[in-house]
Design a protein around this motif. Structure first.
Motif, PDB file in Angstrom:
ATOM      1  N   VAL A  27       3.453  12.379  14.621  1.00 20.01           N
ATOM      2  CA  VAL A  27       4.892  12.147  14.729  1.00 20.01           C
ATOM      3  C   VAL A  27       5.111  10.649  14.920  1.00 20.01           C
ATOM      4  N   GLU A  28       5.978  10.088  14.091  1.00 26.47           N
ATOM      5  CA  GLU A  28       6.244   8.652  14.156  1.00 26.47           C
ATOM      6  C   GLU A  28       6.934   8.304  15.465  1.00 26.47           C
ATOM      7  N   PRO A  29       6.337   7.397  16.251  1.00 25.75           N
ATOM      8  CA  PRO A  29       6.983   7.003  17.508  1.00 25.75           C
ATOM      9  C   PRO A  29       8.180   6.091  17.267  1.00 25.75           C
ATOM     10  N   VAL A  30       9.074   6.074  18.203  1.00 18.66           N
ATOM     11  CA  VAL A  30      10.246   5.196  18.143  1.00 18.66           C
ATOM     12  C   VAL A  30       9.765   3.760  18.366  1.00 18.66           C
ATOM     13  N   GLY A  31      10.374   2.824  17.681  1.00 12.03           N
ATOM     14  CA  GLY A  31      10.085   1.418  17.942  1.00 12.03           C
ATOM     15  C   GLY A  31       9.193   0.733  16.928  1.00 12.03           C
ATOM     16  N   LEU A  32       8.650   1.475  15.942  1.00 14.84           N
ATOM     17  CA  LEU A  32       7.835   0.814  14.925  1.00 14.84           C
ATOM     18  C   LEU A  32       8.738   0.012  13.993  1.00 14.84           C
ATOM     19  N   ILE A  33       8.221  -1.091  13.501  1.00 11.34           N
ATOM     20  CA  ILE A  33       8.971  -1.896  12.540  1.00 11.34           C
ATOM     21  C   ILE A  33       9.302  -1.020  11.330  1.00 11.34           C
ATOM     22  N   PRO A  34      10.525  -1.064  10.839  1.00  7.88           N
ATOM     23  CA  PRO A  34      10.854  -0.280   9.647  1.00  7.88           C
ATOM     24  C   PRO A  34       9.954  -0.685   8.475  1.00  7.88           C
ATOM     25  N   SER A  35       9.438   0.300   7.770  1.00  3.15           N
ATOM     26  CA  SER A  35       8.450   0.017   6.721  1.00  3.15           C
ATOM     27  C   SER A  35       8.981  -0.922   5.643  1.00  3.15           C
ATOM     28  N   PHE A  36      10.235  -0.784   5.258  1.00  3.08           N
ATOM     29  CA  PHE A  36      10.740  -1.633   4.182  1.00  3.08           C
ATOM     30  C   PHE A  36      10.877  -3.087   4.619  1.00  3.08           C
ATOM     31  N   ILE A  37      11.001  -3.359   5.897  1.00  2.00           N
ATOM     32  CA  ILE A  37      11.066  -4.741   6.393  1.00  2.00           C
ATOM     33  C   ILE A  37       9.732  -5.446   6.155  1.00  2.00           C
ATOM     34  N   THR A  38       8.623  -4.700   6.242  1.00  2.28           N
ATOM     35  CA  THR A  38       7.301  -5.308   6.086  1.00  2.28           C
ATOM     36  C   THR A  38       7.030  -5.771   4.662  1.00  2.28           C
ATOM     37  N   GLY A  39       7.875  -5.395   3.711  1.00  2.00           N
ATOM     38  CA  GLY A  39       7.731  -5.887   2.348  1.00  2.00           C
ATOM     39  C   GLY A  39       7.865  -7.399   2.247  1.00  2.00           C
ATOM     40  N   GLN A  40       8.447  -8.016   3.260  1.00  3.27           N
ATOM     41  CA  GLN A  40       8.609  -9.470   3.289  1.00  3.27           C
ATOM     42  C   GLN A  40       7.402 -10.184   3.894  1.00  3.27           C
ATOM     43  N   ALA A  41       6.390  -9.443   4.309  1.00  2.00           N
ATOM     44  CA  ALA A  41       5.242 -10.023   5.008  1.00  2.00           C
ATOM     45  C   ALA A  41       4.516 -11.134   4.242  1.00  2.00           C
ATOM     46  N   PRO A  42       4.370 -11.063   2.906  1.00  2.00           N
ATOM     47  CA  PRO A  42       3.697 -12.182   2.230  1.00  2.00           C
ATOM     48  C   PRO A  42       4.395 -13.531   2.424  1.00  2.00           C
ATOM     49  N   SER A  43       5.642 -13.522   2.875  1.00  2.00           N
ATOM     50  CA  SER A  43       6.373 -14.768   3.136  1.00  2.00           C
ATOM     51  C   SER A  43       6.100 -15.331   4.526  1.00  2.00           C
ATOM     52  N   CYS A  44       5.400 -14.591   5.355  1.00  2.00           N
ATOM     53  CA  CYS A  44       5.114 -15.061   6.720  1.00  2.00           C
ATOM     54  C   CYS A  44       4.057 -16.163   6.680  1.00  2.00           C
ATOM     55  N   PRO A  74      -3.642  -4.946  -6.074  1.00  2.00           N
ATOM     56  CA  PRO A  74      -3.046  -4.298  -4.905  1.00  2.00           C
ATOM     57  C   PRO A  74      -1.631  -4.765  -4.607  1.00  2.00           C
ATOM     58  N   GLU A  75      -0.870  -3.870  -4.046  1.00  2.00           N
ATOM     59  CA  GLU A  75       0.468  -4.138  -3.489  1.00  2.00           C
ATOM     60  C   GLU A  75       0.647  -3.103  -2.388  1.00  2.00           C
ATOM     61  N   PHE A  76       0.238  -3.422  -1.175  1.00  2.11           N
ATOM     62  CA  PHE A  76       0.373  -2.434  -0.110  1.00  2.11           C
ATOM     63  C   PHE A  76       0.640  -3.086   1.224  1.00  2.11           C
ATOM     64  N   ARG A  77       1.103  -2.236   2.156  1.00  2.00           N
ATOM     65  CA  ARG A  77       1.301  -2.607   3.547  1.00  2.00           C
ATOM     66  C   ARG A  77       0.731  -1.491   4.395  1.00  2.00           C
ATOM     67  N   MET A  78       0.078  -1.849   5.464  1.00  2.00           N
ATOM     68  CA  MET A  78      -0.528  -0.894   6.395  1.00  2.00           C
ATOM     69  C   MET A  78      -0.226  -1.382   7.803  1.00  2.00           C
ATOM     70  N   LEU A  79       0.029  -0.452   8.699  1.00  3.15           N
ATOM     71  CA  LEU A  79       0.384  -0.802  10.075  1.00  3.15           C
ATOM     72  C   LEU A  79      -0.542  -0.073  11.029  1.00  3.15           C
ATOM     73  N   SER A  80      -0.961  -0.755  12.089  1.00  5.61           N
ATOM     74  CA  SER A  80      -1.784  -0.099  13.112  1.00  5.61           C
ATOM     75  C   SER A  80      -0.946   0.966  13.812  1.00  5.61           C
ATOM     76  N   LEU A  81      -1.605   1.935  14.422  1.00  5.16           N
ATOM     77  CA  LEU A  81      -0.898   3.028  15.084  1.00  5.16           C
ATOM     78  C   LEU A  81       0.052   2.540  16.168  1.00  5.16           C
ATOM     79  N   ASP A  82      -0.295   1.441  16.835  1.00  2.28           N
ATOM     80  CA  ASP A  82       0.577   0.915  17.894  1.00  2.28           C
ATOM     81  C   ASP A  82       1.629  -0.062  17.358  1.00  2.28           C
ATOM     82  N   GLY A  83       1.586  -0.347  16.052  1.00  7.72           N
ATOM     83  CA  GLY A  83       2.572  -1.241  15.448  1.00  7.72           C
ATOM     84  C   GLY A  83       2.309  -2.719  15.659  1.00  7.72           C
ATOM     85  N   ASN A  84       1.166  -3.066  16.269  1.00  7.92           N
ATOM     86  CA  ASN A  84       0.892  -4.468  16.599  1.00  7.92           C
ATOM     87  C   ASN A  84       0.159  -5.250  15.523  1.00  7.92           C
ATOM     88  N   VAL A  85      -0.312  -4.567  14.465  1.00  3.62           N
ATOM     89  CA  VAL A  85      -1.050  -5.251  13.403  1.00  3.62           C
ATOM     90  C   VAL A  85      -0.546  -4.748  12.051  1.00  3.62           C
TER      91      VAL A  85
END
Length: 187
Positions: free
Chosen positions: A17-34, A118-129
């Motif tokens: 079950v997805e916990p509350v507080g994770l970064i919305p997945s579509f927001i992470t699409g901007q990560a290559p700009s970080c 590749p074109e992907f995004r992956m998030l750690s279970l705690d949302g920190n990576v």
């Protein structure tokens, strides 16, 4: 989708079950700009490298483990999933199997556009990576970003979305999901 994930060596974890507080997945699409100043570590490989497949898989795994996407003991992490039942897309929990090919078969399926593209995004279970890969004109890059909730690039994009910039008629507003994340994540 399950069949293509299996080809990549990923198995969906039932009952997660997805916990509350994770970064919305579509927001992470901007990560290559970080930028690197935000904690992004990157590996770049030339697409004409004769050992591209092996090196790309090895770099992804090394960055994923060293960056904290998952551990050697528990190889579970999150992948974005499409909108379901009137809700914006979120995260799906998967587990890396012993026989995997993220950059080859995986990139030819749900994790990219073709083998070694590749074109992907992956998030750690705690949302920190956040781990992500992208294909450029002459190279592919794999990156890890720690504390994505603190990224100025991602937060600026989220603030723009929270103003309703991406809301569409007759669809659940993305702005609501993003506002909730901005209100609960740390600066």
């Amino acid at each position: 989708m399950m069949k293509s994930l299996a080809a990549a060596g990923l198995q969906v974890v039932d009952g997660w079950v997805e916990p509350v507080g994770l970064i919305p997945s579509f927001i992470t699409g901007q990560a290559p700009s970080c930028p690197p100043e935000e904690g992004r570590v990157e590996s770049v490989l030339d697409v004409i490298d004769p050992l591209l497949h092996e090196r790309a898989n090895a770099d992804w795994y090394r960055l994923a483990v060293e960056g904290g996407l998952f551990s050697e003991a528990d190889r579970r992490f999150l992948l974005p999933h499409s909108p379901v039942e009137g809700r914006p897309g979120g995260w799906l929990c998967v587990e890396l199997q012993d026989d995997w090919d993220i950059m080859g078969k995986g990139a030819a399926g749900p994790l990219g556009s073709a083998p070694l593209r590749p074109e992907f995004r992956m998030l750690s279970l705690d949302g920190n990576v956040l781990c992500f890969a992208t294909t450029w004109q002459h190279s592919i890059s794999t990156s890890v970003l720690t504390a994505p909730n603190r990224s100025r690039v991602l937060r600026r994009f989220a603030e723009w979305v929270a103003q309703g910039a991406m809301d569409k008629p007759n669809e659940p507003p993305l702005s609501t999901t993003v506002r909730r994340w901005l209100d609960t994540s740390c600066d």
